[in-house]
Design an enzyme around this catalytic site. Structure first.
Site, PDB file in Angstrom:
ATOM      1  N   ARG A   1       0.617  -1.160   0.157  1.00 21.75           N
ATOM      2  CA  ARG A   1      -0.060   0.036  -0.011  1.00 21.75           C
ATOM      3  C   ARG A   1       0.875   1.253   0.087  1.00 21.75           C
ATOM      4  O   ARG A   1       0.469   2.192  -0.591  1.00 21.75           O
ATOM      5  CB  ARG A   1      -0.848   0.010   1.132  1.00 21.75           C
ATOM      6  CG  ARG A   1      -2.168  -0.871   1.061  1.00 21.75           C
ATOM      7  CD  ARG A   1      -2.885  -0.846   2.112  1.00 21.75           C
ATOM      8  NE  ARG A   1      -4.160  -1.750   2.010  1.00 21.75           N
ATOM      9  CZ  ARG A   1      -5.052  -1.924   2.857  1.00 21.75           C
ATOM     10  NH1 ARG A   1      -5.183  -1.200   3.919  1.00 21.75           N
ATOM     11  NH2 ARG A   1      -5.966  -2.972   2.691  1.00 21.75           N
TER      12      ARG A   1
ATOM     13  N   ASP B   1     -15.889   8.662   9.516  1.00 20.35           N
ATOM     14  CA  ASP B   1     -14.579   7.536   9.080  1.00 20.35           C
ATOM     15  C   ASP B   1     -13.380   8.277   9.566  1.00 20.35           C
ATOM     16  O   ASP B   1     -13.285   9.501   9.311  1.00 20.35           O
ATOM     17  CB  ASP B   1     -14.660   7.060   7.984  1.00 20.35           C
ATOM     18  CG  ASP B   1     -14.207   5.808   7.641  1.00 20.35           C
ATOM     19  OD1 ASP B   1     -14.680   4.513   7.466  1.00 20.35           O
ATOM     20  OD2 ASP B   1     -12.746   5.680   7.687  1.00 20.35           O
TER      21      ASP B   1
HETATM   22  C1  LIG Z   1     -13.951  -2.554   7.026  1.00 25.41           C
HETATM   23  S1  LIG Z   1     -14.537  -0.900   7.289  1.00 25.41           S
HETATM   24  C2  LIG Z   1     -16.082  -1.187   7.681  1.00 25.41           C
HETATM   25  C3  LIG Z   1     -17.460  -0.336   6.819  1.00 25.41           C
HETATM   26  C4  LIG Z   1     -18.740  -0.883   7.307  1.00 25.41           C
HETATM   27  N1  LIG Z   1     -18.862  -0.334   8.721  1.00 25.41           N
HETATM   28  C5  LIG Z   1     -19.222  -2.123   7.076  1.00 25.41           C
HETATM   29  O1  LIG Z   1     -19.284  -2.877   8.135  1.00 25.41           O
HETATM   30  O2  LIG Z   1     -19.278  -2.372   6.028  1.00 25.41           O
HETATM   31  C6  LIG Z   1     -13.802  -0.436   8.434  1.00 25.41           C
HETATM   32  C7  LIG Z   1     -13.749   1.204   8.532  1.00 25.41           C
HETATM   33  O3  LIG Z   1     -13.219   1.626   9.772  1.00 25.41           O
HETATM   34  C8  LIG Z   1     -12.395   2.870   9.549  1.00 25.41           C
HETATM   35  N2  LIG Z   1     -11.536   2.877  10.708  1.00 25.41           N
HETATM   36  C9  LIG Z   1     -10.329   2.373  11.093  1.00 25.41           C
HETATM   37  N3  LIG Z   1      -9.857   2.951  12.144  1.00 25.41           N
HETATM   38  C10 LIG Z   1     -10.850   4.201  12.312  1.00 25.41           C
HETATM   39  C11 LIG Z   1     -10.626   4.740  13.634  1.00 25.41           C
HETATM   40  N4  LIG Z   1      -9.698   4.883  14.653  1.00 25.41           N
HETATM   41  N5  LIG Z   1     -11.521   5.855  13.699  1.00 25.41           N
HETATM   42  C12 LIG Z   1     -12.825   5.901  12.552  1.00 25.41           C
HETATM   43  N6  LIG Z   1     -12.715   4.975  11.615  1.00 25.41           N
HETATM   44  C13 LIG Z   1     -11.895   3.929  11.636  1.00 25.41           C
HETATM   45  C14 LIG Z   1     -11.588   2.385   8.303  1.00 25.41           C
HETATM   46  O4  LIG Z   1     -11.155   3.693   7.406  1.00 25.41           O
HETATM   47  C15 LIG Z   1     -12.784   1.740   7.352  1.00 25.41           C
HETATM   48  O5  LIG Z   1     -13.313   2.621   6.522  1.00 25.41           O
END
Ligand SMILES: C[S@@+](CC[C@H](N)C(=O)[O-])C[C@H]1O[C@@H](n2cnc3c(N)ncnc32)[C@H](O)[C@@H]1O
Length: 269
Positions: A36, A139
């Site tokens: 990445r 996010d």
């Molecule tokens: C796998 S996606 C899940 C998306 C959705 N909630 C779903 O279940 O389909 C995880 C998301 O969490 C976000 N994320 C990770 N760490 C985070 C943090 N400390 N604060 C806010 N968002 C975070 C990532 O950027 C990503 O977009």
């Protein structure tokens, strides 16, 4: 150009990401991190990960840190993911809303917005496109939020959207937009997106929500991080409000402030 990362460099990057986002990258994620960041090193004309680490941690390049976080988060999501949760949402929706009542939902790790717009379709179906409901999507990753705000997706991503909703709430792209769809503006106007890091100690209360979706993000966190993140969310839940986590996640040992009512569904009583 291809790059190799040594153990010291990997540890530096993984602890930087942990300190900021709370995300734990095990050694097994070395290839993922290298893959990445490689494009970024190339774009900046850098030769080593050490050089990039100096750059990213230099206060003069504060924007680069956000850029790196955007590259290192995993944003997999889709419409109507884990559909039982939307069935549950339908069941707990009040049949009618009181005068002045607004039904509020927070999609707390919203990614590109598929979860937030799925919730929007369910709420529009219940209360109408002019109903009193709002969705807040947040996010840590800024670039996914740009797509979330546009509400514009490839048609392949519509696969799990029920046909009736697709017809009612999505506009099929024509001409140059062929192969895409746009979430109807009447839904988009109920949905706002904001960048927010859930891993900040003592995060501000961001609203009073009836339901919070915190799905498929706890899997990236260790126990102290899960505890911090969940504690940050609780002040923004109404009494009687619900917190929903992903099907492979649990709040066992994470909080005593919520009562489990189903395997992945918790309530503030
Ligand atoms: C796998 S996606 C899940 C998306 C959705 N909630 C779903 O279940 O389909 C995880 C998301 O969490 C976000 N994320 C990770 N760490 C985070 C943090 N400390 N604060 C806010 N968002 C975070 C990532 O950027 C990503 O977009």
């Amino acid at each position: 150009m291809a790059y190799e990362i040594n153990d010291t460099e990997f540890k530096r990057f993984s602890s930087l990401l942990y300190d900021i986002a709370g995300i734990t990258l095990t050694d097994a994620k070395k290839a993922l991190l290298t893959g990445r960041l490689t494009k970024r090193l190339n774009a900046l004309g850098m030769d080593t990960f050490t050089q990039y680490f100096k750059h990213v941690t230099d206060a003069a390049h504060a924007d680069e840190l956000q850029f790196m976080v955007d590259l290192l988060t995993t944003n997999e999501t889709y419409f109507f993911r884990e559909p039982q949760h939307f069935e549950f949402l339908r069941q707990i929706l009040p049949p009618t809303l009181r005068q002045g009542q607004v039904f509020r939902v927070w999609s707390a790790a919203a990614s590109i917005g598929a979860e937030a717009y799925t919730i929007a379709m369910v709420l529009a179906d219940k209360y109408g496109v002019d109903g009193a409901w709002e969705i807040h999507g947040t996010d840590i990753n800024n670039s996914v939020l740009e797509q979330a705000r546009r509400g514009h997706y490839r048609i392949a991503e519509a696969e799990k959207i029920p046909t009736a909703y697709l017809k009612k709430y999505c506009l099929k792209g024509k001409g140059e937009q062929q192969g895409t769809f746009l979430i109807d503006k009447r839904l988009r106007q109920h949905v706002g997106f904001e960048q927010l890091n859930l891993n900040v100690e003592g995060m501000r209360k961001i609203g009073d929500f009836d339901v919070i979706f915190l799905r498929n993000v706890l899997i990236y966190f260790d126990i102290p991080t899960k505890q911090r993140v969940v504690a940050n969310l609780i002040p923004s839940m109404k009494n009687g409000g619900y917190l929903i986590v992903g099907h492979s996640e649990s709040l066992n040992g994470i909080t005593t402030a919520l009562t489990q009512i189903k395997p992945t569904i918790y309530r503030r009583l």
